[in-house]
Motif scaffolding. Structure first.
Motif, short mmCIF file in Angstrom:
data_model
loop_
_atom_site.label_atom_id
_atom_site.label_comp_id
_atom_site.label_asym_id
_atom_site.label_seq_id
_atom_site.Cartn_x
_atom_site.Cartn_y
_atom_site.Cartn_z
N LEU A 78 -14.85 -45.49 9.76
CA LEU A 78 -14.44 -44.46 8.82
C LEU A 78 -15.23 -43.18 9.05
CD1 LEU A 78 -12.71 -43.84 6.30
CD2 LEU A 78 -14.62 -44.70 4.92
N LEU A 79 -14.51 -42.09 9.30
CA LEU A 79 -15.13 -40.79 9.48
C LEU A 79 -15.23 -40.03 8.16
CD1 LEU A 79 -13.25 -39.70 12.72
CD2 LEU A 79 -15.58 -40.61 12.55
N GLY A 80 -14.36 -40.35 7.24
CA GLY A 80 -14.32 -39.69 5.94
C GLY A 80 -12.94 -39.87 5.34
N THR A 81 -12.65 -39.06 4.34
CA THR A 81 -11.33 -39.08 3.71
C THR A 81 -10.85 -37.65 3.52
OG1 THR A 81 -12.25 -39.07 1.48
CG2 THR A 81 -11.80 -41.22 2.46
N PHE A 82 -9.54 -37.51 3.37
CA PHE A 82 -8.97 -36.21 3.04
C PHE A 82 -7.77 -36.42 2.15
CE2 PHE A 82 -7.27 -37.60 7.07
CZ PHE A 82 -5.90 -37.38 6.97
N MET A 83 -7.40 -35.37 1.44
CA MET A 83 -6.31 -35.45 0.48
C MET A 83 -5.02 -34.95 1.15
SD MET A 83 -8.02 -36.71 -1.87
CE MET A 83 -7.14 -36.70 -3.40
N VAL A 84 -3.91 -35.65 0.85
CA VAL A 84 -2.60 -35.30 1.41
C VAL A 84 -1.60 -35.24 0.27
CG1 VAL A 84 -0.73 -36.09 2.92
CG2 VAL A 84 -3.10 -36.39 3.63
N PHE A 85 -0.77 -34.19 0.27
CA PHE A 85 0.29 -34.08 -0.72
C PHE A 85 1.50 -34.85 -0.21
CE2 PHE A 85 4.14 -31.88 -2.30
CZ PHE A 85 4.00 -32.19 -3.64
N ASP A 86 1.97 -35.79 -1.00
CA ASP A 86 3.12 -36.60 -0.65
C ASP A 86 4.23 -36.28 -1.65
OD1 ASP A 86 4.78 -38.47 0.47
OD2 ASP A 86 3.80 -40.19 -0.44
N GLY A 87 5.14 -35.42 -1.27
CA GLY A 87 6.20 -35.02 -2.18
C GLY A 87 7.04 -33.91 -1.57
N ARG A 88 7.59 -33.09 -2.45
CA ARG A 88 8.45 -31.99 -2.00
C ARG A 88 8.23 -30.79 -2.90
NH1 ARG A 88 12.69 -31.88 -5.59
NH2 ARG A 88 12.99 -33.78 -6.78
#
Length: 142
Positions: A78-88
């Protein structure tokens, strides 16, 4: 595409056995085992799974063992985490969806994560097979 609940039982069991054998053939036991003792334990677990895809067992200790080892190794990658928007983006409402956290993994970590997802799918199909076999036995017993 039929769901697992709609497939004929013999096709579902065949799918499970094929997926399990493919998983075992590509399982990186030598690369993830911490020592020779763990490597031997993993190989015995995999051979027991190969025999009948775990359908004859009533528990999931084999999946639990493999998951624990794979999770431990994935955590090391694991290098880290990031946030992703899942939608429209809706013109009237704006952004519709959710933001979820995604793991940032090395290449090895991504390969291990693929094994984890494959193992989860096998465990899911196995539980459906067991339930359907039990239901068939119950219905035929009446």
């Amino acid at each position: 595409m039929q769901t697992y609940y709609q497939m004929p039982l013999d096709e579902l069991c065949s799918l499970l056995i094929g997926m399990t054998r493919g998983f075992i053939d590509h399982f990186p036991a030598n690369e993830i085992a911490a020592d020779a003792l763990e490597r031997g334990s993993l190989r015995r677990t995999l051979e027991a799974m190969r025999a009948c895809a775990g359908l004859s067992r009533r528990d999931d200790t084999d999946v639990d063992l493999l998951s624990a080892v794979l999770d431990r190794e994935r955590e090391r990658e694991l290098l880290g985490t990031f946030m992703v928007f899942d939608g429209r983006d809706d013109p009237d409402l704006g952004a519709v969806g959710e933001v979820r956290e995604v793991l940032d993994l090395t290449d090895r970590g991504q390969a291990i994560d693929a094994c984890v997802r494959s193992l989860r799918r096998i465990a899911h199909i196995r539980s459906i097979c067991r339930a359907r076999i039990d239901a068939e036995k119950l219905l035929l017993g009446r």
